[in-house]
Scaffold this motif. Structure first.
Motif, PDB file in Angstrom:
ATOM      1  N   LEU A 212       0.832  -1.206   0.000  1.00  0.00           N
ATOM      2  CA  LEU A 212       0.000   0.000   0.000  1.00  0.00           C
ATOM      3  C   LEU A 212       0.870   1.262   0.000  1.00  0.00           C
ATOM      4  O   LEU A 212       0.648   2.185  -0.796  1.00  0.00           O
ATOM      5  N   ILE A 213       1.856   1.312   0.856  1.00  0.00           N
ATOM      6  CA  ILE A 213       2.736   2.479   0.940  1.00  0.00           C
ATOM      7  C   ILE A 213       3.542   2.643  -0.350  1.00  0.00           C
ATOM      8  O   ILE A 213       3.666   3.756  -0.886  1.00  0.00           O
ATOM      9  N   ALA A 214       4.087   1.552  -0.871  1.00  0.00           N
ATOM     10  CA  ALA A 214       4.869   1.627  -2.106  1.00  0.00           C
ATOM     11  C   ALA A 214       3.996   2.055  -3.287  1.00  0.00           C
ATOM     12  O   ALA A 214       4.419   2.859  -4.125  1.00  0.00           O
ATOM     13  N   THR A 215       2.791   1.529  -3.366  1.00  0.00           N
ATOM     14  CA  THR A 215       1.886   1.889  -4.456  1.00  0.00           C
ATOM     15  C   THR A 215       1.510   3.358  -4.387  1.00  0.00           C
ATOM     16  O   THR A 215       1.568   4.075  -5.394  1.00  0.00           O
ATOM     17  N   ALA A 216       1.141   3.812  -3.206  1.00  0.00           N
ATOM     18  CA  ALA A 216       0.763   5.227  -3.054  1.00  0.00           C
ATOM     19  C   ALA A 216       1.946   6.140  -3.357  1.00  0.00           C
ATOM     20  O   ALA A 216       1.796   7.155  -4.054  1.00  0.00           O
ATOM     21  N   GLY A 217       3.121   5.790  -2.866  1.00  0.00           N
ATOM     22  CA  GLY A 217       4.309   6.605  -3.115  1.00  0.00           C
ATOM     23  C   GLY A 217       4.687   6.634  -4.585  1.00  0.00           C
ATOM     24  O   GLY A 217       4.981   7.705  -5.142  1.00  0.00           O
ATOM     25  N   THR A 218       4.682   5.470  -5.236  1.00  0.00           N
ATOM     26  CA  THR A 218       5.023   5.412  -6.655  1.00  0.00           C
ATOM     27  C   THR A 218       3.995   6.164  -7.491  1.00  0.00           C
ATOM     28  O   THR A 218       4.338   6.893  -8.420  1.00  0.00           O
ATOM     29  N   TRP A 219       2.725   6.006  -7.159  1.00  0.00           N
ATOM     30  CA  TRP A 219       1.662   6.719  -7.876  1.00  0.00           C
ATOM     31  C   TRP A 219       1.860   8.228  -7.751  1.00  0.00           C
ATOM     32  O   TRP A 219       1.779   8.956  -8.742  1.00  0.00           O
ATOM     33  N   ALA A 220       2.135   8.698  -6.537  1.00  0.00           N
ATOM     34  CA  ALA A 220       2.323  10.138  -6.318  1.00  0.00           C
ATOM     35  C   ALA A 220       3.562  10.649  -7.062  1.00  0.00           C
ATOM     36  O   ALA A 220       3.517  11.723  -7.684  1.00  0.00           O
ATOM     37  N   LEU A 221       4.651   9.905  -7.017  1.00  0.00           N
ATOM     38  CA  LEU A 221       5.866  10.322  -7.722  1.00  0.00           C
ATOM     39  C   LEU A 221       5.669  10.306  -9.234  1.00  0.00           C
ATOM     40  O   LEU A 221       6.141  11.199  -9.940  1.00  0.00           O
ATOM     41  N   ARG A 222       4.964   9.312  -9.726  1.00  0.00           N
ATOM     42  CA  ARG A 222       4.682   9.229 -11.166  1.00  0.00           C
ATOM     43  C   ARG A 222       3.812  10.400 -11.597  1.00  0.00           C
ATOM     44  O   ARG A 222       4.067  11.035 -12.621  1.00  0.00           O
ATOM     45  N   ARG A 223       2.808  10.687 -10.813  1.00  0.00           N
ATOM     46  CA  ARG A 223       1.886  11.789 -11.124  1.00  0.00           C
ATOM     47  C   ARG A 223       2.624  13.138 -11.115  1.00  0.00           C
ATOM     48  O   ARG A 223       2.317  14.023 -11.913  1.00  0.00           O
ATOM     49  N   ALA A 224       3.606  13.277 -10.235  1.00  0.00           N
ATOM     50  CA  ALA A 224       4.372  14.524 -10.145  1.00  0.00           C
ATOM     51  C   ALA A 224       5.448  14.610 -11.227  1.00  0.00           C
ATOM     52  O   ALA A 224       6.106  15.644 -11.360  1.00  0.00           O
ATOM     53  N   GLY A 225       5.639  13.523 -12.003  1.00  0.00           N
ATOM     54  CA  GLY A 225       6.652  13.520 -13.057  1.00  0.00           C
ATOM     55  C   GLY A 225       8.068  13.427 -12.518  1.00  0.00           C
ATOM     56  O   GLY A 225       9.012  13.892 -13.157  1.00  0.00           O
ATOM     57  N   ALA A 226       8.217  12.819 -11.351  1.00  0.00           N
ATOM     58  CA  ALA A 226       9.532  12.728 -10.710  1.00  0.00           C
ATOM     59  C   ALA A 226      10.437  11.732 -11.425  1.00  0.00           C
ATOM     60  O   ALA A 226       9.975  10.835 -12.129  1.00  0.00           O
TER      61      ALA A 226
END
Length: 157
Positions: free
Chosen positions: A49-63
């Protein structure tokens, strides 16, 4: 050198978390595999859950990744035979050894002697896989033999 230092720090942090959480204990792993205790599965679920949320947020931010500079993201792939076979082999090994690779490395790092036998089994399995001299399956678009297999074939005996 920077990448190796970062990998070392991440590995040590991961080992500390595994040790602290009890994931190096065959009793904890066996209890989960026998579906006697939910602790292991709840720990896994929280990590996913934490990895998915973090990866989703980073992907969305274009990191981009700090060490490689690659854009953070993923691609969807249909499950293939290699995924099923790999899952079965991993699960069988996990059930027989009462450990997966992370806890095995942590057991060895803690000085737990039975971890050496399990580590030896992992190393033998990897060497058998590399001796097959077949190309890696990841990434799917890479058709050449693995660098590790090439090094193994060219290393002096």
């Amino acid at each position: 050198m920077r990448v190796r230092g970062a990998a070392l720090l991440i590995g040590v942090a991961f080992g500390v978390v595994l040790s602290w959480s009890g994931m190096t204990s065959p009793d904890v792993i066996r209890g989960a595999l026998l579906i006697e205790h939910a602790y292991l599965f709840l720990f896994f679920a929280s990590a996913v859950l934490i990895a998915t949320a973090g990866t989703w947020a980073l992907r969305r931010a274009g990191a981009s990744a700090l060490l490689t500079g690659q854009r953070i993201g993923w691609s969807q792939e249909r499950p293939a035979r290699r995924h099923i076979v790999g899952s079965l082999v991993f699960g069988l090994g996990w059930g027989v050894a009462d450990a997966c690779p992370g806890p095995i490395a942590t057991q060895v790092g803690q000085g737990i002697t039975w971890g050496l036998w399990t580590l030896a089994g992992v190393v033998i399995g990897v060497l058998i896989f590399l001796r097959r001299q077949q190309p890696d399956t990841e990434p799917a678009s890479d058709s050449g033999p693995s660098r590790a297999a090439a090094r193994l074939r060219t290393a002096p005996s």
